[in-house]
Design a protein around this motif. Structure first.
Motif, PDB file in Angstrom:
ATOM      1  N   GLY A  59     -86.277  -3.054  18.916  1.00 39.01           N
ATOM      2  CA  GLY A  59     -86.978  -4.079  18.165  1.00 39.01           C
ATOM      3  C   GLY A  59     -86.504  -5.465  18.539  1.00 39.01           C
ATOM      4  O   GLY A  59     -86.104  -5.734  19.660  1.00 39.01           O
ATOM      5  N   THR A  60     -86.500  -6.330  17.564  1.00 41.12           N
ATOM      6  CA  THR A  60     -86.157  -7.726  17.813  1.00 41.12           C
ATOM      7  C   THR A  60     -84.648  -7.906  17.820  1.00 41.12           C
ATOM      8  O   THR A  60     -83.953  -7.411  16.950  1.00 41.12           O
ATOM      9  N   ASN A  61     -84.159  -8.613  18.788  1.00 41.00           N
ATOM     10  CA  ASN A  61     -82.733  -8.881  18.895  1.00 41.00           C
ATOM     11  C   ASN A  61     -82.304  -9.869  17.813  1.00 41.00           C
ATOM     12  O   ASN A  61     -83.072 -10.753  17.438  1.00 41.00           O
ATOM     13  N   LYS A  75     -87.482  -6.912  22.195  1.00 37.81           N
ATOM     14  CA  LYS A  75     -87.289  -5.956  23.293  1.00 37.81           C
ATOM     15  C   LYS A  75     -88.480  -5.033  23.494  1.00 37.81           C
ATOM     16  O   LYS A  75     -88.667  -4.479  24.577  1.00 37.81           O
ATOM     17  N   SER A  76     -89.310  -4.876  22.473  1.00 42.76           N
ATOM     18  CA  SER A  76     -90.471  -4.003  22.621  1.00 42.76           C
ATOM     19  C   SER A  76     -91.555  -4.635  23.486  1.00 42.76           C
ATOM     20  O   SER A  76     -92.333  -3.928  24.128  1.00 42.76           O
ATOM     21  N   THR A  77     -91.617  -5.966  23.505  1.00 43.73           N
ATOM     22  CA  THR A  77     -92.625  -6.667  24.317  1.00 43.73           C
ATOM     23  C   THR A  77     -92.026  -7.381  25.521  1.00 43.73           C
ATOM     24  O   THR A  77     -92.755  -7.800  26.415  1.00 43.73           O
ATOM     25  N   GLN A 104     -85.292  -7.074  31.404  1.00 36.69           N
ATOM     26  CA  GLN A 104     -86.224  -6.758  30.329  1.00 36.69           C
ATOM     27  C   GLN A 104     -87.181  -7.895  29.992  1.00 36.69           C
ATOM     28  O   GLN A 104     -88.242  -7.664  29.415  1.00 36.69           O
ATOM     29  N   ILE A 105     -86.817  -9.116  30.330  1.00 33.46           N
ATOM     30  CA  ILE A 105     -87.620 -10.274  29.924  1.00 33.46           C
ATOM     31  C   ILE A 105     -88.838 -10.435  30.833  1.00 33.46           C
ATOM     32  O   ILE A 105     -88.715 -10.573  32.046  1.00 33.46           O
TER      33      ILE A 105
END
Length: 244
Positions: A59-61, A75-77, A104-105
């Motif tokens: 999810g969101t960091n 992190k999901s998108t 990942q980005i």
């Protein structure tokens, strides 16, 4: 567990590195400073001595304070958000705190209020495809997006006055680019060796900097605004396919 930093090139060309076992917690791993060109290490599976609840999920960091701004990675998108006010920190001699998520980005959204993109902020982030910049931005630092080889889209706002050395050099997929008339300073080799095909300079721009578009082999069409007064040396040197 005592590890504090990993220098540039320390694990460069370790192409088969797949697993890293770290005796500390995930939080301690995230505090380690990594130099450039350690992507083989950072792209490996990291196993830390931490409970499941200590390790970030998909999810969101969590927000991470960084001077006058904060950043948040979904992190999901693969979307990195940067928000706050004033200038971003420069990272020459260090790496940005989001560098650990280099692989990942995919998208970067810098929100209104941020006034600069720091030196080396996104240097060598091969996964980035799109960058959204705020209208509050006034400068883009040296090497800020160098070697973002899959970057396809960047919007440069009409308040940006300076673009630093090698800021977008070796951005192979950046095919269409508009330079606003507000830009007064080009650094050395700003867009050199990039994949630009269509290039437009908006009205108001007076000077096209030296070596700014050197070796942009894919440029085919160039539109120069009516206010341009000077084109500096080697600005378009070795643009082999420039036709119009």
């Amino acid at each position: 567990k005592t590890l504090k930093s990993v220098a540039a090139y320390a694990f460069d060309e370790c192409n088969k590195l797949s697993s890293v076992y770290y005796e500390g917690t995930w939080e301690e791993w995230c505090e380690i400073t990594f130099g450039y060109y350690n992507s083989d290490l950072l792209n490996a599976s990291i196993y830390c001595n931490a409970s499941a609840e200590d390790v970030p999920d998909d999810g969101t960091n969590p927000d991470s304070p960084e001077n006058n701004f904060e950043w948040n990675l979904n992190k999901s998108t693969g979307t990195l958000y940067i928000y706050g006010s004033g200038p971003m920190k420069n990272y020459s001699g260090a790496v940005a705190p989001w560098y650990i998520y280099q692989s990942q980005i995919k998208e970067v959204i810098i929100e209104e209020g941020i006034t600069t993109v720091g030196d080396y902020a996104f240097n060598d982030f091969p996964g980035i495809v799109s960058v959204s910049l705020p209208q509050s931005l006034v400068s883009i630092g040296d090497y800020a997006f160098e070697k973002c080889r899959n970057l396809e889209y960047i919007n440069i706002g009409n308040k940006v006055k300076s673009i630093g050395d090698f800021a977008f050099s070796n951005c192979d997929s950046l095919s269409n680019l508009t330079i606003p008339g507000s830009v007064t300073v080009f650094g050395a080799y700003t867009f050199s060796n990039s994949g630009i095909r269509n290039l437009t300079f908006e009205r108001g721009l007076k000077n096209i900097g030296s070596t700014a578009f050197e070796s942009c082999h894919d440029i085919r069409k160039l539109i120069i605004g009516e206010d341009v007064e000077k084109i500096d040396s080697q600005a378009f040197w070795n643009c082999l396919n420039l036709k119009t």
